[in-house]
Design a protein around this motif. Structure first.
Motif, PDB file in Angstrom:
ATOM      1  N   ALA A 162       7.235 -17.800  -5.098  1.00 15.87           N
ATOM      2  CA  ALA A 162       6.630 -17.135  -3.939  1.00 15.87           C
ATOM      3  C   ALA A 162       5.503 -16.192  -4.345  1.00 15.87           C
ATOM      4  O   ALA A 162       5.522 -15.597  -5.422  1.00 15.87           O
ATOM      5  N   PHE A 163       4.540 -16.087  -3.452  1.00 20.13           N
ATOM      6  CA  PHE A 163       3.486 -15.080  -3.507  1.00 20.13           C
ATOM      7  C   PHE A 163       3.872 -13.964  -2.546  1.00 20.13           C
ATOM      8  O   PHE A 163       4.339 -14.242  -1.439  1.00 20.13           O
ATOM      9  N   HIS A 164       3.606 -12.715  -2.928  1.00 17.85           N
ATOM     10  CA  HIS A 164       3.815 -11.568  -2.036  1.00 17.85           C
ATOM     11  C   HIS A 164       2.497 -10.811  -1.927  1.00 17.85           C
ATOM     12  O   HIS A 164       1.817 -10.592  -2.938  1.00 17.85           O
ATOM     13  N   PHE A 165       2.157 -10.412  -0.698  1.00 13.40           N
ATOM     14  CA  PHE A 165       0.870  -9.782  -0.422  1.00 13.40           C
ATOM     15  C   PHE A 165       1.021  -8.552   0.464  1.00 13.40           C
ATOM     16  O   PHE A 165       1.919  -8.501   1.306  1.00 13.40           O
ATOM     17  N   ASP A 166       0.098  -7.604   0.285  1.00 16.97           N
ATOM     18  CA  ASP A 166      -0.158  -6.582   1.291  1.00 16.97           C
ATOM     19  C   ASP A 166      -1.231  -7.142   2.206  1.00 16.97           C
ATOM     20  O   ASP A 166      -2.138  -7.846   1.740  1.00 16.97           O
ATOM     21  N   ILE A 167      -1.153  -6.834   3.496  1.00 22.89           N
ATOM     22  CA  ILE A 167      -2.208  -7.188   4.443  1.00 22.89           C
ATOM     23  C   ILE A 167      -3.061  -5.938   4.634  1.00 22.89           C
ATOM     24  O   ILE A 167      -2.533  -4.865   4.956  1.00 22.89           O
ATOM     25  N   LEU A 168      -4.360  -6.070   4.432  1.00 20.25           N
ATOM     26  CA  LEU A 168      -5.293  -4.951   4.544  1.00 20.25           C
ATOM     27  C   LEU A 168      -6.272  -5.200   5.679  1.00 20.25           C
ATOM     28  O   LEU A 168      -6.706  -6.338   5.886  1.00 20.25           O
ATOM     29  N   ASP A 169      -6.631  -4.137   6.393  1.00 18.92           N
ATOM     30  CA  ASP A 169      -7.676  -4.288   7.406  1.00 18.92           C
ATOM     31  C   ASP A 169      -9.039  -4.193   6.723  1.00 18.92           C
ATOM     32  O   ASP A 169      -9.127  -4.040   5.499  1.00 18.92           O
TER      33      ASP A 169
END
Length: 147
Positions: free
Chosen positions: A32-39
């Motif tokens: 799995a890849f894990h990400f933060d979502i940024l504006d």
């Protein structure tokens, strides 16, 4: 095995990779890849992940998970992040992804519908399912997205 993720951005959001998780046969999890979502300003507004593969466990857990922080909800950020993850899944040779949610999780169901997912079923989770143990949920809506 894990491909580059620098392309996961639009004018509105970007995904910042924070972790790569190798497969865990004991838990029956795929990589799995894990990400933060940024504006667009670089502010973290939520997180998401993409689990690669199509194991039996992922049918109930889903390939994609997401969470948007309360102040940023209602702007389709989860759906926009999913669209970016669809591109990454396709680059990894996946022809479709599964996203699941509890039947009473109306915001997540609306996201899946907004994305054009096909509701395959509202499934009863297996007794030994990690999803059932972690969430307490007995049923999951199973949405399929062709890539």
């Amino acid at each position: 095995m894990f491909l580059d993720t620098e392309f996961l951005k639009t004018e509105e959001i970007s995904l910042r990779q924070i972790e790569l998780e190798k497969d865990d046969p004991q838990r029956k999890w795929d990589p799995a890849f894990h990400f933060d979502i940024l504006d667009r300003t670089g502010t973290q507004i939520g997180c998401c992940n993409l689990r690669l593969g199509h194991s039996g466990a992922l049918y109930y857990a889903g390939n994609i998970g997401y969470r948007i922080d309360e102040p940023y909800r209602g702007r389709h950020y989860a759906g926009k992040a999913c669209r970016l993850l669809f591109q990454l899944a396709k680059r990894h040779g996946m022809g479709y992804v599964i996203i699941t949610c509890g039947p009473d999780n109306h915001p997540s169901r609306k996201t899946c519908e907004w994305l054009g997912g096909e509701l395959l079923e509202i499934a009863e989770l297996p007794e030994d399912s990690e999803q059932r143990r972690l969430t307490g949920d007995v049923h999951r809506c199973i949405f399929r997205f062709s890539l």
